[in-house]
Design a protein around this motif. Structure first.
Motif, PDB file in Angstrom:
ATOM      1  N   ARG A  86      59.819  22.913  36.145  1.00  0.00           N
ATOM      2  CA  ARG A  86      60.373  21.949  35.188  1.00  0.00           C
ATOM      3  C   ARG A  86      61.053  22.714  34.054  1.00  0.00           C
ATOM      4  O   ARG A  86      60.444  23.569  33.412  1.00  0.00           O
ATOM      5  CB  ARG A  86      59.258  21.063  34.622  1.00  0.00           C
ATOM      6  CG  ARG A  86      59.769  19.990  33.696  1.00  0.00           C
ATOM      7  CD  ARG A  86      58.691  19.018  33.214  1.00  0.00           C
ATOM      8  NE  ARG A  86      57.444  19.628  32.850  1.00  0.00           N
ATOM      9  CZ  ARG A  86      56.301  19.522  33.561  1.00  0.00           C
ATOM     10  NH1 ARG A  86      56.258  18.810  34.664  1.00  0.00           N
ATOM     11  NH2 ARG A  86      55.202  20.117  33.160  1.00  0.00           N
ATOM     12  N   HIS A  87      62.331  22.424  33.796  1.00  0.00           N
ATOM     13  CA  HIS A  87      63.073  23.036  32.694  1.00  0.00           C
ATOM     14  C   HIS A  87      62.516  22.509  31.370  1.00  0.00           C
ATOM     15  O   HIS A  87      61.779  21.532  31.333  1.00  0.00           O
ATOM     16  CB  HIS A  87      64.546  22.662  32.775  1.00  0.00           C
ATOM     17  CG  HIS A  87      65.212  23.061  34.050  1.00  0.00           C
ATOM     18  ND1 HIS A  87      66.573  23.072  34.180  1.00  0.00           N
ATOM     19  CD2 HIS A  87      64.744  23.460  35.262  1.00  0.00           C
ATOM     20  CE1 HIS A  87      66.908  23.448  35.389  1.00  0.00           C
ATOM     21  NE2 HIS A  87      65.811  23.681  36.072  1.00  0.00           N
ATOM     22  N   ALA A  88      62.906  23.132  30.288  1.00  0.00           N
ATOM     23  CA  ALA A  88      62.452  22.719  28.958  1.00  0.00           C
ATOM     24  C   ALA A  88      62.800  21.265  28.656  1.00  0.00           C
ATOM     25  O   ALA A  88      62.083  20.597  27.911  1.00  0.00           O
ATOM     26  CB  ALA A  88      63.058  23.633  27.898  1.00  0.00           C
ATOM     27  N   ASP A  89      63.881  20.755  29.253  1.00  0.00           N
ATOM     28  CA  ASP A  89      64.286  19.359  29.003  1.00  0.00           C
ATOM     29  C   ASP A  89      63.663  18.374  29.990  1.00  0.00           C
ATOM     30  O   ASP A  89      64.029  17.200  30.009  1.00  0.00           O
ATOM     31  CB  ASP A  89      65.806  19.229  29.012  1.00  0.00           C
ATOM     32  CG  ASP A  89      66.430  19.494  30.374  1.00  0.00           C
ATOM     33  OD1 ASP A  89      65.698  19.829  31.332  1.00  0.00           O
ATOM     34  OD2 ASP A  89      67.667  19.374  30.488  1.00  0.00           O
ATOM     35  N   GLY A  90      62.714  18.828  30.823  1.00  0.00           N
ATOM     36  CA  GLY A  90      62.017  17.931  31.746  1.00  0.00           C
ATOM     37  C   GLY A  90      62.736  17.692  33.056  1.00  0.00           C
ATOM     38  O   GLY A  90      62.329  16.833  33.832  1.00  0.00           O
ATOM     39  N   THR A  91      63.794  18.451  33.321  1.00  0.00           N
ATOM     40  CA  THR A  91      64.552  18.260  34.554  1.00  0.00           C
ATOM     41  C   THR A  91      64.390  19.460  35.491  1.00  0.00           C
ATOM     42  O   THR A  91      63.804  20.484  35.127  1.00  0.00           O
ATOM     43  CB  THR A  91      66.057  18.079  34.264  1.00  0.00           C
ATOM     44  OG1 THR A  91      66.582  19.299  33.728  1.00  0.00           O
ATOM     45  CG2 THR A  91      66.301  16.916  33.316  1.00  0.00           C
ATOM     46  N   ALA A  92      64.933  19.308  36.684  1.00  0.00           N
ATOM     47  CA  ALA A  92      65.003  20.394  37.656  1.00  0.00           C
ATOM     48  C   ALA A  92      66.212  20.157  38.543  1.00  0.00           C
ATOM     49  O   ALA A  92      66.628  19.020  38.754  1.00  0.00           O
ATOM     50  CB  ALA A  92      63.736  20.444  38.510  1.00  0.00           C
ATOM     51  N   ARG A  93      66.751  21.237  39.050  1.00  0.00           N
ATOM     52  CA  ARG A  93      67.838  21.142  40.029  1.00  0.00           C
ATOM     53  C   ARG A  93      67.182  21.354  41.393  1.00  0.00           C
ATOM     54  O   ARG A  93      66.974  22.481  41.830  1.00  0.00           O
ATOM     55  CB  ARG A  93      68.901  22.191  39.737  1.00  0.00           C
ATOM     56  CG  ARG A  93      70.197  21.902  40.427  1.00  0.00           C
ATOM     57  CD  ARG A  93      71.288  22.816  39.970  1.00  0.00           C
ATOM     58  NE  ARG A  93      70.969  24.195  40.295  1.00  0.00           N
ATOM     59  CZ  ARG A  93      71.566  25.247  39.781  1.00  0.00           C
ATOM     60  NH1 ARG A  93      72.506  25.094  38.898  1.00  0.00           N
ATOM     61  NH2 ARG A  93      71.234  26.456  40.142  1.00  0.00           N
ATOM     62  N   VAL A  94      66.842  20.258  42.039  1.00  0.00           N
ATOM     63  CA  VAL A  94      66.026  20.255  43.251  1.00  0.00           C
ATOM     64  C   VAL A  94      66.894  20.480  44.485  1.00  0.00           C
ATOM     65  O   VAL A  94      67.923  19.831  44.642  1.00  0.00           O
ATOM     66  CB  VAL A  94      65.287  18.903  43.414  1.00  0.00           C
ATOM     67  CG1 VAL A  94      64.410  18.911  44.655  1.00  0.00           C
ATOM     68  CG2 VAL A  94      64.471  18.583  42.170  1.00  0.00           C
TER      69      VAL A  94
END
Length: 161
Positions: A86-94
């Protein structure tokens, strides 16, 4: 067991992302795993690590739910335990994986799901900093020696030093 495992399957791949033919794989739950992967990759500690997930497993873990085999889109990480991807902004490039596209990697993700409840692994490219992907066994051995990796999988076979 918390280790970073080089994964080599079939012919090498060309491009800016690890898509399962030359990857470093690890458990996706711990920020220590992310930090270890960034250390091996010789990158800044804030750099995100992408998850690879079997397509049916996206539901309940990432939103929105859609196939993305090339990791082109960011989405929200909705499963709190996936802190390592999880990135710092709560997202991911799945990267979503269709089991037919890479059956060997799909079987690993299914086995990981049996053990942990999640068909998701942390996935980053298997390459020396600033160079192309690992393309020979001698390069793989050099890589493992340089970064203290004791295990590697080559075409479904586990090697342990």
């Amino acid at each position: 067991d918390g280790e970073v495992i080089p994964w080599v399957e079939g012919r090498y791949e060309v491009g800016p992302r690890a898509l399962g033919a030359r990857s470093l794989l690890a458990e996706p739950f711990s920020t220590q795993t992310r930090d270890r992967l960034n250390q091996v990759k010789q990158r800044e500690s804030f750099r995100p690590i992408a998850p690879i997930c079997l397509m049916p497993g996206v539901a309940g873990r990432f939103a929105p739910e859609f196939a993305d085999p090339y990791m082109l889109y960011f989405r929200s990480v909705t499963e709190p335990s996936l802190a390592g991807v999880r990135h710092a902004d709560g997202t991911a490039r799945v990267q979503t994986l269709d089991a037919e596209a890479r059956p060997l990697l799909a079987s690993l993700l299914r086995a990981f799901e049996s053990a942990t409840g999640h068909p998701v692994l942390a996935n980053t490219s298997l390459n020396f900093h600033g160079t192309g992907f690992i393309n020979s066994v001698s390069e793989l051995v050099q890589y493992c020696d340089r970064f203290g990796l004791r295990k590697a999988v080559v075409d479904g076979e586990l090697f342990i030093r």
